[in-house]
Structure formats: C-alpha cells, structure tokens
Design a protein around this motif. Structure first.
Motif, mmCIF file in Angstrom:
data_model
loop_
_atom_site.group_PDB
_atom_site.id
_atom_site.type_symbol
_atom_site.label_atom_id
_atom_site.label_comp_id
_atom_site.label_asym_id
_atom_site.label_seq_id
_atom_site.Cartn_x
_atom_site.Cartn_y
_atom_site.Cartn_z
ATOM 1 N N ALA A 38 34.563 -2.928 0.329
ATOM 2 C CA ALA A 38 34.745 -1.654 1.027
ATOM 3 C C ALA A 38 33.755 -0.622 0.502
ATOM 4 O O ALA A 38 33.205 0.177 1.271
ATOM 5 C CB ALA A 38 36.177 -1.154 0.867
ATOM 6 N N PHE A 39 33.505 -0.638 -0.805
ATOM 7 C CA PHE A 39 32.546 0.302 -1.371
ATOM 8 C C PHE A 39 31.146 0.045 -0.827
ATOM 9 O O PHE A 39 30.422 0.977 -0.494
ATOM 10 C CB PHE A 39 32.548 0.234 -2.896
ATOM 11 N N GLU A 40 30.777 -1.220 -0.705
ATOM 12 C CA GLU A 40 29.468 -1.557 -0.137
ATOM 13 C C GLU A 40 29.353 -1.041 1.292
ATOM 14 O O GLU A 40 28.295 -0.559 1.692
ATOM 15 C CB GLU A 40 29.244 -3.065 -0.170
ATOM 16 N N GLU A 41 30.429 -1.125 2.052
ATOM 17 C CA GLU A 41 30.414 -0.617 3.420
ATOM 18 C C GLU A 41 30.245 0.896 3.444
ATOM 19 O O GLU A 41 29.549 1.433 4.294
ATOM 20 C CB GLU A 41 31.683 -1.036 4.154
ATOM 21 N N VAL A 42 30.883 1.585 2.493
ATOM 22 C CA VAL A 42 30.725 3.042 2.406
ATOM 23 C C VAL A 42 29.268 3.384 2.118
ATOM 24 O O VAL A 42 28.684 4.270 2.757
ATOM 25 C CB VAL A 42 31.653 3.640 1.316
ATOM 26 N N VAL A 43 28.659 2.684 1.173
ATOM 27 C CA VAL A 43 27.259 2.943 0.838
ATOM 28 C C VAL A 43 26.368 2.647 2.041
ATOM 29 O O VAL A 43 25.472 3.431 2.370
ATOM 30 C CB VAL A 43 26.815 2.133 -0.396
ATOM 31 N N ASP A 44 26.617 1.523 2.714
ATOM 32 C CA ASP A 44 25.827 1.187 3.900
ATOM 33 C C ASP A 44 25.951 2.274 4.961
ATOM 34 O O ASP A 44 24.959 2.656 5.595
ATOM 35 C CB ASP A 44 26.264 -0.157 4.485
ATOM 36 N N THR A 45 27.162 2.780 5.155
ATOM 37 C CA THR A 45 27.381 3.845 6.138
ATOM 38 C C THR A 45 26.648 5.113 5.728
ATOM 39 O O THR A 45 26.016 5.775 6.560
ATOM 40 C CB THR A 45 28.889 4.120 6.298
ATOM 41 N N GLN A 46 26.722 5.457 4.445
ATOM 42 C CA GLN A 46 26.019 6.634 3.937
ATOM 43 C C GLN A 46 24.512 6.487 4.130
ATOM 44 O O GLN A 46 23.827 7.429 4.542
ATOM 45 C CB GLN A 46 26.340 6.858 2.458
ATOM 46 N N MET A 47 23.991 5.313 3.813
ATOM 47 C CA MET A 47 22.552 5.070 3.964
ATOM 48 C C MET A 47 22.137 5.140 5.435
ATOM 49 O O MET A 47 21.082 5.687 5.756
ATOM 50 C CB MET A 47 22.171 3.715 3.367
ATOM 51 N N TYR A 48 22.954 4.589 6.321
ATOM 52 C CA TYR A 48 22.636 4.647 7.746
ATOM 53 C C TYR A 48 22.611 6.102 8.216
ATOM 54 O O TYR A 48 21.674 6.522 8.901
ATOM 55 C CB TYR A 48 23.647 3.845 8.567
ATOM 56 N N GLY A 49 23.632 6.855 7.838
ATOM 57 C CA GLY A 49 23.677 8.266 8.226
ATOM 58 C C GLY A 49 22.478 9.032 7.691
ATOM 59 O O GLY A 49 21.876 9.852 8.399
ATOM 60 N N PHE A 50 22.119 8.756 6.453
ATOM 61 C CA PHE A 50 20.975 9.439 5.852
ATOM 62 C C PHE A 50 19.686 9.060 6.573
ATOM 63 O O PHE A 50 18.842 9.913 6.841
ATOM 64 C CB PHE A 50 20.880 9.114 4.359
ATOM 65 N N SER A 51 19.542 7.790 6.909
ATOM 66 C CA SER A 51 18.328 7.372 7.619
ATOM 67 C C SER A 51 18.238 8.051 8.985
ATOM 68 O O SER A 51 17.146 8.379 9.446
ATOM 69 C CB SER A 51 18.263 5.853 7.764
ATOM 70 N N GLN A 52 19.391 8.305 9.605
ATOM 71 C CA GLN A 52 19.397 9.008 10.884
ATOM 72 C C GLN A 52 18.993 10.477 10.708
ATOM 73 O O GLN A 52 18.304 11.038 11.552
ATOM 74 C CB GLN A 52 20.778 8.912 11.548
ATOM 75 N N GLN A 53 19.414 11.089 9.602
ATOM 76 C CA GLN A 53 18.999 12.460 9.310
ATOM 77 C C GLN A 53 17.487 12.534 9.138
ATOM 78 O O GLN A 53 16.833 13.438 9.657
ATOM 79 C CB GLN A 53 19.664 12.971 8.026
ATOM 80 N N VAL A 54 16.947 11.584 8.396
ATOM 81 C CA VAL A 54 15.507 11.552 8.173
ATOM 82 C C VAL A 54 14.787 11.323 9.501
ATOM 83 O O VAL A 54 13.800 11.999 9.806
ATOM 84 C CB VAL A 54 15.130 10.469 7.133
ATOM 85 N N SER A 55 15.297 10.418 10.297
ATOM 86 C CA SER A 55 14.698 10.135 11.604
ATOM 87 C C SER A 55 14.703 11.376 12.488
ATOM 88 O O SER A 55 13.709 11.683 13.161
ATOM 89 C CB SER A 55 15.461 8.998 12.283
ATOM 90 N N PHE A 56 15.788 12.109 12.482
ATOM 91 C CA PHE A 56 15.869 13.339 13.260
ATOM 92 C C PHE A 56 14.837 14.350 12.781
ATOM 93 O O PHE A 56 14.132 14.972 13.587
ATOM 94 C CB PHE A 56 17.275 13.940 13.170
ATOM 95 N N ALA A 57 14.736 14.515 11.461
ATOM 96 C CA ALA A 57 13.764 15.462 10.901
ATOM 97 C C ALA A 57 12.343 15.082 11.303
ATOM 98 O O ALA A 57 11.513 15.957 11.595
ATOM 99 C CB ALA A 57 13.901 15.520 9.380
#
Length: 100
Positions: A38-57
């Motif tokens: 479950a922790f790995e999934e949280v990290v994966d979700t955080q990383m995906y969200g962060f990559s989307q922020q970077v992509s938007f920027a």
C-alpha cells in the motif's frame, strides 16, 4: 493576481518533490518501504501526480522541458537511493541474523 514567476514555479515544484522525499524518509524506520505494498502505491500515486504538475508547468510555458525532466529525474534518483538504502539495511540485518 500577480504574474507567476518561473522562480516561484520551480520553488513550488521542488517543495512538492521534497514532500514526497520526506514521506519516504518518514517510513524508512518502520520497514514499511520494504514490506507494505500500500505504501508503494501511495508513492506511485504521489510520483504520478507530481509528474503531472511538472507536465502542466511545461505545457503552459512556466518551465522548459529540460528543466522539468531534470526535476523529475533528480527526485526519482533520490527515491531510488532511499529504496536501495532500506533494502541494503534489511539485507544486512537478515545476513547478520543468519550468522548467529
């Protein structure tokens, strides 16, 4: 609203990257990194969200593509190092337990 500066955008992105790193470091002592899917999934979700922020920027022209990729790759490299450190510590504990 005041115009958004590149420096501020990069600062916010780096703060978010640091938040993800702290999330992992805080779990390092509890062995959750190596034993909790479950922790790995949280990290994966955080990383995906962060990559989307970077992509938007990048898409709106706040930062250049190379700079965004650098921010992502630095975070991924640091996270991989944290994971490696935890797995190495666990391996060494297991090996020393076998020798006794």
């Amino acid at each position: 609203m005041d115009s958004l500066t590149k420096e501020f955008a990069v600062h916010v992105l780096k703060e978010d990257a640091n938040r993800i790193k702290r999330l992992i470091r805080n779990q390092k002592n509890s062995l959750c990194i190596s034993q909790c899917k479950a922790f790995e999934e949280v990290v994966d979700t955080q990383m995906y969200g962060f990559s989307q922020q970077v992509s938007f920027a990048i898409r709106v022209g706040i930062i250049e593509k190379d700079e965004g990729q650098l921010i992502l790759s630095e975070l991924e490299r640091e996270l991989n190092q944290l994971y490696n450190d935890v797995y190495q510590e666990n391996y060494e504990k297991n090996e020393s337990g076998r020798e006794e």
